[in-house]
Design an enzyme around this catalytic site. Sequence first.
Site, mmCIF file in Angstrom:
data_model
loop_
_atom_site.group_PDB
_atom_site.id
_atom_site.type_symbol
_atom_site.label_atom_id
_atom_site.label_comp_id
_atom_site.label_asym_id
_atom_site.label_seq_id
_atom_site.Cartn_x
_atom_site.Cartn_y
_atom_site.Cartn_z
ATOM 1 N N ASP A 1 0.854 -1.195 0.000
ATOM 2 C CA ASP A 1 0.000 0.000 0.000
ATOM 3 C C ASP A 1 0.891 1.246 0.000
ATOM 4 O O ASP A 1 2.078 1.191 -0.373
ATOM 5 C CB ASP A 1 -0.955 -0.066 1.222
ATOM 6 N N ASP B 1 -6.260 4.714 -5.448
ATOM 7 C CA ASP B 1 -6.806 5.493 -4.332
ATOM 8 C C ASP B 1 -7.023 6.948 -4.749
ATOM 9 O O ASP B 1 -6.493 7.415 -5.785
ATOM 10 C CB ASP B 1 -5.799 5.417 -3.167
ATOM 11 N N CYS C 1 -10.681 2.785 -4.806
ATOM 12 C CA CYS C 1 -10.679 3.269 -3.428
ATOM 13 C C CYS C 1 -10.650 4.791 -3.450
ATOM 14 O O CYS C 1 -9.989 5.393 -4.296
ATOM 15 C CB CYS C 1 -9.435 2.719 -2.720
ATOM 16 N N ASP D 1 -12.742 2.560 5.010
ATOM 17 C CA ASP D 1 -11.579 2.321 5.872
ATOM 18 C C ASP D 1 -12.017 1.760 7.221
ATOM 19 O O ASP D 1 -11.190 1.526 8.094
ATOM 20 C CB ASP D 1 -10.814 3.632 6.103
HETATM 21 C C1 DGJ Z 1 -6.854 5.629 2.106
HETATM 22 C C2 DGJ Z 1 -7.287 4.210 1.869
HETATM 23 O O1 DGJ Z 1 -8.653 4.091 2.082
HETATM 24 C C3 DGJ Z 1 -6.472 3.302 2.772
HETATM 25 O O2 DGJ Z 1 -6.896 1.987 2.634
HETATM 26 C C4 DGJ Z 1 -5.015 3.442 2.441
HETATM 27 O O3 DGJ Z 1 -4.773 2.954 1.149
HETATM 28 C C5 DGJ Z 1 -4.592 4.893 2.563
HETATM 29 N N1 DGJ Z 1 -5.432 5.757 1.828
HETATM 30 C C6 DGJ Z 1 -3.171 5.081 2.109
HETATM 31 O O4 DGJ Z 1 -2.770 6.373 2.153
#
Ligand code: DGJ
Length: 740
Positions: free
Chosen positions: A364, A476, A524, A546
């Site tokens: 990640d 993301d 995401c 999250d």
């Molecule tokens: C927000 C995402 O929802 C998380 O799962 C993670 O990937 C963070 N960003 C990383 O900065």
Amino acid sequence: MASMISVSKNRIFSLSNRFYSYVFRVTPEGLLEHMYYGAPLSKPLDIPVHHHRTLRHAVSHFEGHEHFNLNDTPQEFPSFGTSDYRFPAIHGRNSDGNTVFSLLYKKHKITSSKPDLKNLPSARGGDSHTLIVTLEDPLHKLTVDLHYTIYAEYGVLVRSAKFKNKSDQEIQLQHAFSSALDFPPGDYEVLHLHGTWSREFNEERISVPKGRFVVDSARGTSSAAHNPFIALMQKGTTEEFGRVYGTTLMYSGNFALSVERGEFEDVRLLAGINPFNFHWRLKPGKSFETPEALHVYADQGLRSMSHMWHEFVRDKISPPQFRYAPRATYLNTWEAAYFDVDGDKVLKMADKAKEIGVDMLVLDDGWFEGRKDDTSSLGDWVADQQRFPSGIPALAKKVKAKGLKFGIWFEPEMVNPKSALFEKHPDWVLHVPGRTSSLGRNQLTLDLSRDEVTDYLFDQIDAFLSCGDVDYVKWDMNRNMTEVGSAGLAKNRQREVSHRYMLGLYKLLGKLTKKYPDIIFENCASGGNRFDLGMLSFMPQGWISDMCDPVGRLGIINGASYLYPLDTMAAYIGPSPNHQNGRVSSIQTRFMAGVFCAARGVSLNEETIDAHKDELKHLMALAKKTSADMVGGRFDRLINNGNAVCWQYTSRDESTVYLAYFHILAAPNLPFRRAHLTGLDSKAVYELEEDGSRFQGDALMHSGMPMPYVATGQVKDDMRYMEKGDFSSYLFVFRKEDKK
Ligand code: DGJ
């Protein structure tokens, strides 16, 4: 395939399949008047016509038709300024500078299948027919093509509109809705999904008030505040009873779903791009296409609506190559290590993943140059030299050599002011001259309305993916937009930026996913801040929140499941106490909250994995064993009373039925609860895996399955118990007996 679209001599149009009929007509004056939307009719062209003509002591539309008042006439694509005072589907400035449009029927055509939109994602066609009705404002030479697609095998109606300026003057669009539905007077309720970061998809039901109720977004993303979904339903609708009209929009930016109860009790629903802050200049000869609005009619409550959505999203929206593909379980580094990642640590985590039987390691945030926290480096997609000296492709190879898949995180649409990219191209961000740009998570939004920006992003990401060792990308996007202005557009086009951003994003996603069709992209946006059918048309799954605390996650999945199939959802076992709400819960319940999501996994550090190795091994083995079932099956919400939740999941071949039961707060002396299963074969026998007991399908549906009791004190052997204490869960697995 027999045509599902009929047109009578007196220009009544009907779209009809085994799920619904939709009927409208051209009035003698040339207006498109809505007549019916609901249960399928055997002769849809023969419904009684309500002429909607009476003396209302109000203005009337056409001279010579003094009793014809558009304000109480149901219409297919209403405009403003000619006696209808409700919110219009089209509004703007015409070639004479005023805002009065009047659209009349010009022609129509019927095509087999469904044309794609040119620059926006669209539902796939197939066993479908499309009716295109062209309306024209004869004075201002603006035409609108209304597209209606009906499918033989789905209860979904897809609508969109295409505006074309046929005059020699500019026309400016402010309202360019995709679809309008005028419902007759009645007692309606609305269900919508609202929330915020880590608390997405809360359900709210309200009676449709007089006046206008809107769920919308002006944030540049479809947003967690209001998901682009609304169900308009008969008062008192439950999971199993009631007429429901569901609507969503295949769009990931500023949308509006507007519900208006007019002075005569009728209800107008509009779906489309949010007219607030939208303005599009349509030059002579130019066209503007709207996103697709999707409507579902279901006459057996919310469950039947969800089934229709789930099947359609899976079959006609999600990337087809993943439709029935079991998803890999993963170990994601985020809540295990946050930004504290390096090559050695990732390899150690890969070993841990292997030990507990996980299929993929996902790296990640935190892997690129200078990214030690969230204050810098977004935009510079180069691996951090010190922490990943041999680079990401080499690391991916090593992870894969261990027999795992490899996934990586990007946040392509963003840049930190502290980055090489921003230093080089400060004008590549959304901004307005002379104003300080607001930061969100210390970052700015790149201006995806500009081709040079999307080209740069394509090259950056392509450089990683072309190594051939990336199996998964987490895409993301962690802030809402502000100061939405573009250095690439003229002053008088600045209000087009938000929509042009979406066009740029879709173009980029289209190019990448076309070049890498086998890579799973996971959508995401700080969790569920952009979870919609637009994004899901490129990405088979999404990180819906999250929030990984099981109680939080249960509500989120329950709410999201009104529209989205669990095939599109990912969930993992996160740490306890939970990092967002501090709740302590068992590993079992953390897993169970996401047990029916297609993608499952863990985000735990090495110590926690070691401490719970056997349990994690067991749960990951269960995830693996059930992964083929968790795509393409049927999901049903059976119980949700605030303290108890029960979900059913039936595999696609119907041979296995899973029942997950959750009890939130323990209490003494609780009622004995039963869950009434649904959709089983009444005559078949279902065997419970845990003890071989056998039940008839009809008994499980009508008498119901007794739920385990929440143990608080002494337990007796002949009862089925949950684990003791708060936040407990239980999984039943039934196998349908083969009749042969
Ligand atoms: C927000 C995402 O929802 C998380 O799962 C993670 O990937 C963070 N960003 C990383 O900065």
